[in-house]
Scaffold this motif. Structure first.
Motif, PDB file in Angstrom:
ATOM      1  N   UNK A 233       0.860  -1.260   0.453  1.00  0.00           N
ATOM      2  CA  UNK A 233      -0.144   0.268   0.023  1.00  0.00           C
ATOM      3  C   UNK A 233       0.581   1.538   0.223  1.00  0.00           C
ATOM      4  N   UNK A 234       2.319   1.310  -0.676  1.00  0.00           N
ATOM      5  CA  UNK A 234       2.586   2.255  -0.739  1.00  0.00           C
ATOM      6  C   UNK A 234       3.589   3.325  -1.560  1.00  0.00           C
ATOM      7  N   UNK A 235       3.011   3.739  -2.296  1.00  0.00           N
ATOM      8  CA  UNK A 235       2.748   5.062  -3.510  1.00  0.00           C
ATOM      9  C   UNK A 235       4.800   4.244  -3.850  1.00  0.00           C
ATOM     10  N   UNK A 236       4.912   4.308  -5.282  1.00  0.00           N
ATOM     11  CA  UNK A 236       6.639   4.852  -5.299  1.00  0.00           C
ATOM     12  C   UNK A 236       6.773   5.605  -5.780  1.00  0.00           C
ATOM     13  N   UNK A 237       7.927   6.451  -5.955  1.00  0.00           N
ATOM     14  CA  UNK A 237       8.092   7.430  -5.880  1.00  0.00           C
ATOM     15  C   UNK A 237       9.439   8.002  -6.573  1.00  0.00           C
ATOM     16  N   UNK A 238       9.467   7.193  -8.344  1.00  0.00           N
ATOM     17  CA  UNK A 238      10.154   7.609  -9.357  1.00  0.00           C
ATOM     18  C   UNK A 238      11.704   8.029  -9.124  1.00  0.00           C
ATOM     19  N   UNK A 239      12.667   8.070  -8.916  1.00  0.00           N
ATOM     20  CA  UNK A 239      13.442   9.435  -8.912  1.00  0.00           C
ATOM     21  C   UNK A 239      14.720   9.342  -9.355  1.00  0.00           C
ATOM     22  N   UNK A 240      14.462  10.268 -10.169  1.00  0.00           N
ATOM     23  CA  UNK A 240      15.954  10.862 -11.306  1.00  0.00           C
ATOM     24  C   UNK A 240      15.821  11.992 -11.098  1.00  0.00           C
ATOM     25  N   UNK A 241      17.169  12.105 -10.098  1.00  0.00           N
ATOM     26  CA  UNK A 241      17.827  13.071  -9.709  1.00  0.00           C
ATOM     27  C   UNK A 241      18.972  13.194 -10.604  1.00  0.00           C
ATOM     28  N   UNK A 242      20.095  14.029 -10.064  1.00  0.00           N
ATOM     29  CA  UNK A 242      21.287  14.066 -10.189  1.00  0.00           C
ATOM     30  C   UNK A 242      22.909  12.567  -9.953  1.00  0.00           C
ATOM     31  N   UNK A 243      22.422  12.750  -8.742  1.00  0.00           N
ATOM     32  CA  UNK A 243      23.520  11.326  -8.195  1.00  0.00           C
ATOM     33  C   UNK A 243      22.438  10.024  -8.341  1.00  0.00           C
ATOM     34  N   UNK A 244      21.111  10.179  -8.108  1.00  0.00           N
ATOM     35  CA  UNK A 244      20.845   8.879  -7.934  1.00  0.00           C
ATOM     36  C   UNK A 244      19.422   8.792  -9.295  1.00  0.00           C
ATOM     37  N   UNK A 281       9.632  17.341 -16.907  1.00  0.00           N
ATOM     38  CA  UNK A 281       9.808  16.984 -18.418  1.00  0.00           C
ATOM     39  C   UNK A 281      10.705  16.187 -18.554  1.00  0.00           C
ATOM     40  N   UNK A 282      11.852  16.177 -17.942  1.00  0.00           N
ATOM     41  CA  UNK A 282      13.080  15.686 -18.583  1.00  0.00           C
ATOM     42  C   UNK A 282      12.903  14.285 -18.461  1.00  0.00           C
ATOM     43  N   UNK A 283      11.650  13.725 -17.209  1.00  0.00           N
ATOM     44  CA  UNK A 283      11.750  12.326 -16.877  1.00  0.00           C
ATOM     45  C   UNK A 283      11.128  12.264 -17.378  1.00  0.00           C
ATOM     46  N   UNK A 285      10.004  13.095 -21.032  1.00  0.00           N
ATOM     47  CA  UNK A 285      10.445  12.904 -22.217  1.00  0.00           C
ATOM     48  C   UNK A 285      11.468  11.212 -22.263  1.00  0.00           C
ATOM     49  N   UNK A 286      11.911  11.028 -21.129  1.00  0.00           N
ATOM     50  CA  UNK A 286      12.834   9.257 -21.570  1.00  0.00           C
ATOM     51  C   UNK A 286      12.288   8.746 -20.964  1.00  0.00           C
ATOM     52  N   UNK A 287      11.080   8.770 -19.864  1.00  0.00           N
ATOM     53  CA  UNK A 287      10.106   7.372 -19.927  1.00  0.00           C
ATOM     54  C   UNK A 287       9.229   7.172 -21.500  1.00  0.00           C
ATOM     55  N   UNK A 288       8.357   8.014 -21.853  1.00  0.00           N
ATOM     56  CA  UNK A 288       8.441   7.911 -23.571  1.00  0.00           C
ATOM     57  C   UNK A 288       9.530   7.739 -24.766  1.00  0.00           C
ATOM     58  N   UNK A 289      10.967   8.003 -24.874  1.00  0.00           N
ATOM     59  CA  UNK A 289      11.206   7.424 -25.738  1.00  0.00           C
ATOM     60  C   UNK A 289      11.932   6.205 -25.082  1.00  0.00           C
ATOM     61  N   UNK A 290      11.309   5.053 -24.043  1.00  0.00           N
ATOM     62  CA  UNK A 290      12.067   4.481 -23.450  1.00  0.00           C
ATOM     63  C   UNK A 290      10.705   2.959 -23.862  1.00  0.00           C
ATOM     64  N   UNK A 333       9.633  16.089 -27.335  1.00  0.00           N
ATOM     65  CA  UNK A 333      11.067  16.258 -26.662  1.00  0.00           C
ATOM     66  C   UNK A 333      10.583  17.425 -25.439  1.00  0.00           C
ATOM     67  N   UNK A 334       9.048  18.122 -25.292  1.00  0.00           N
ATOM     68  CA  UNK A 334       8.701  17.761 -24.256  1.00  0.00           C
ATOM     69  C   UNK A 334       9.245  18.782 -23.754  1.00  0.00           C
ATOM     70  N   UNK A 335       8.908  19.933 -24.943  1.00  0.00           N
ATOM     71  CA  UNK A 335       9.701  21.109 -23.972  1.00  0.00           C
ATOM     72  C   UNK A 335       8.316  22.737 -24.661  1.00  0.00           C
ATOM     73  N   UNK A 336       8.104  23.169 -23.185  1.00  0.00           N
ATOM     74  CA  UNK A 336       7.173  23.336 -23.366  1.00  0.00           C
ATOM     75  C   UNK A 336       7.235  24.985 -24.167  1.00  0.00           C
ATOM     76  N   UNK A 337       5.581  25.041 -24.734  1.00  0.00           N
ATOM     77  CA  UNK A 337       6.082  27.364 -25.817  1.00  0.00           C
ATOM     78  C   UNK A 337       5.545  27.765 -24.970  1.00  0.00           C
TER      79      UNK A 337
END
Length: 574
Positions: A233-244, A281-283, A285-290, A333-337
């Motif tokens: 019952x624990x929600x998962x926070x998918x981390x994409x940082x600089x180190x991890x 937006x970068x996460x 983008x990467x998720x869709x590309x994956x 690209x997920x770059x907002x105008x």
């Protein structure tokens, strides 16, 4: 807040013109996971309706995709090394309209005063900043932080605007063993939202952690761990940082059944990453590309965190929701105008369009208080030649214990940069207590000089790593001179420094300048031999992080945090 509800309903019905209409957009429908060609009617800062509408003013989307504003479900703004205002100026043009921040880092330096500074600095920005209160200051009983926050201290902040609950509860042993102070925090309020931090915790211990009220975790490093957390019952926070960066390891858990309980977070990102890679937006983008379906990626960046944190007015483009959204030319690209916050165009083509509020004067400018330090603080007594050494693991925050033969002179262990064996020292810098610790470390790659920093998770004492003692002391003295930050020294000469005067964690300049200075330091560190496996600044910051089963440096030696056992530096005395 919708002040004139009757008018708002008339606008929704189409009998009165909206204040603003976004014409001809491809609007994402969150609950259906699809897009519809429609207008967006905006009134009183909220979305009145989706369809065909007339308004007093228009923005012509010309078929661009309209997505809800992105939400970062777990971030330490201090780790960007930017003030809250400068952080907002950087991430809002990237499509982020809300963040849930844990001011854990500044709280470990300045306690309640630090948290209140962050809250004040977060006001009147084109970014909705919500707070979870730091639950573990200090992070463990082994830490020497600048403050101690009890349940009584935290309770006075629970009713502050934008406070959602308790931040990542890192003291897992305290939860499992029934520590009284821990349980005062867990039971401060009925149905209190409690965020988690439980690397490596499985089985009945994880069940107990969830039973205590913890409802999320951003420390999953495998799909198996993510599945086990969802099962509890624990929600998962998918981390994409600089180190991890954990998305690649755990994205297999994402499907239409689990997506509403998974969300994207950055945790810690340096300014260079924010500028070059982006933010949420970068996460996406990467998720869709994956190969993650577009609708799932968008949900994890918007509706999932909104629902998790009970933010009932954001996360969707739908009637009565706050008009936080962005327009995108493509879903690659997920770059907002254009980015809208509460119906106001706040960013366009990568630039902020609104005036920022006046800078909030930081109250924590003099935070580096060191007792006198000397080479005596860098001595590592050793009988024999076998020693425990902290071993770095490429691309990981955790470290490992290594037992190896080292060079000993006059009864003291020595650096051997040619074997990649360095000294790592920690100096208490909050109250000038004179406490310090020194150990050996292998894997960093530094061949010459020394690097020092006041960014040292989680207590943020002064950390110094070096190939020789003289440069280590010189780097520490440079940190004193600049009132906190990062410094690199070789042969007694300062090769570069990055002042972080706000609590020794944040700069008072703009993101581009901070990013440039940090990039120069990274390049300098590389020239001194630091391996490309590591971001030298972020890695140094995490070298004293108490992560299970990492070894934590204290004035009594190395500590196995999982068991809270002291491990002597001298392996032959074990």
């Amino acid at each position: 807040m919708i002040k004139d509800l009757k008018r708002f309903v008339r606008v929704a019905r189409g009998v009165e013109p909206a204040e603003l209409v976004i014409k001809n957009a491809k609007v994402f429908r969150s609950l259906l996971g699809d897009f519809v060609d429609a207008d967006i009617a905006i009134d009183q800062g909220h979305i009145a309706g989706i369809g065909k509408y007339e308004g007093r003013d228009y923005v012509y989307a010309a078929g661009q995709y309209a997505l809800p504003g992105f939400i970062d479900g777990h971030v330490h703004i201090e780790s960007s090394m930017l003030s809250p205002a400068e952080f907002a100026r950087t991430v809002v043009p990237l499509g982020t309209t809300s963040v849930v921040t844990d001011p854990h880092e500044i709280a470990n330096v300045a306690g309640i005063e630090g948290i209140r500074y962050m809250m004040e600095a977060a006001k009147h920005l084109p970014l909705s900043i919500y707070f979870t209160l730091p639950s573990c200051v200090p992070a463990t009983p082994l830490e020497d932080s600048g403050a101690v926050l009890t349940a009584e201290n935290l309770s006075e902040l629970l009713d502050e605007p934008g406070v959602l609950g308790l931040a990542e509860f890192m003291n897992v042993p305290g939860v499992l063993e029934g520590d009284d102070e821990v349980y005062k925090k867990l039971t401060m309020r009925e149905n209190l939202l409690i965020e988690g931090h439980a690397p490596g915790i499985l089985g009945k211990d994880l069940m107990a952690y969830a039973a205590a009220g913890v409802c999320s975790d951003h420390e999953c490093v495998s799909s198996e761990e993510a599945v086990i957390r969802l099962a509890a019952g624990i929600d998962v926070e998918i981390r994409e940082g600089t180190a991890a960066t954990n998305f690649e390891a755990i994205h297999g858990v994402i499907n239409d059944r689990t997506v509403s309980h998974c969300m994207f977070v950055t945790d810690d990102r340096h300014p260079a990453d924010l500028i070059s890679r982006g933010h949420i937006n970068s996460i996406v983008r990467s998720a869709v590309a994956d190969g993650i379906p577009v609708h799932q990626a968008i949900i994890m960046a918007t509706l999932s965190p909104a629902r998790h944190f009970g933010l009932r007015d954001c996360g969707m483009i739908a009637p009565r929701y706050r008009a936080d959204f962005a327009l995108y030319e493509d879903l690659v690209h997920f770059v907002p105008s254009a980015v809208f916050e509460s119906g106001v165009l706040v960013a366009e083509n990568g630039k902020l369009r609104v005036n920022m509020p006046k800078r909030v004067p930081p109250v924590i400018l003099d935070s580096v208080h060191l007792a006198e330090i000397s080479k005596k603080n860098l001595e590592i007594p050793l009988s024999g030649t076998r020693a425990n050494v902290i071993g770095l693991i490429p691309h990981q925050l955790v470290t490992e214990k290594r037992v190896i033969d080292v060079t000993v002179k006059d009864g003291f262990a020595m650096q051997e940069p040619e074997r990649d064996i360095l000294k790592l020292a920690v100096f208490e810098r909050h109250h000038a207590t004179g406490k310090s610790a020194c150990a050996l470390l292998q894997g960093f790659g530094l061949m010459r000089g020394a690097i020092a920093s006041t960014v040292g998770h989680d207590s943020h004492n002064l950390i110094v790593i070096g190939a020789n003692d003289d440069d280590m002391l010189a780097a520490a003295h440079e940190i004193e001179r600049i009132h906190g930050g990062v410094a690199i020294v070789e042969n007694g000469k300062v090769l570069g420094s990055l002042p972080l005067p706000i609590a020794g964690l944040m700069a008072d300049g703009d993101a581009e300048t901070v990013s440039y200075q940090a990039a120069e330091l990274v390049q300098t560190a590389r020239s001194l031999g630091v391996r490309k496996d590591y971001d030298p600044l972020m890695t140094l910051a995490f070298m004293s992080l108490p992560v299970i089963p990492a070894l934590k440096l204290t004035d009594r030696g190395l500590v196995d945090v999982e068991q809270f056992k002291i491990i002597p530096v001298d392996a032959e005395k074990e």
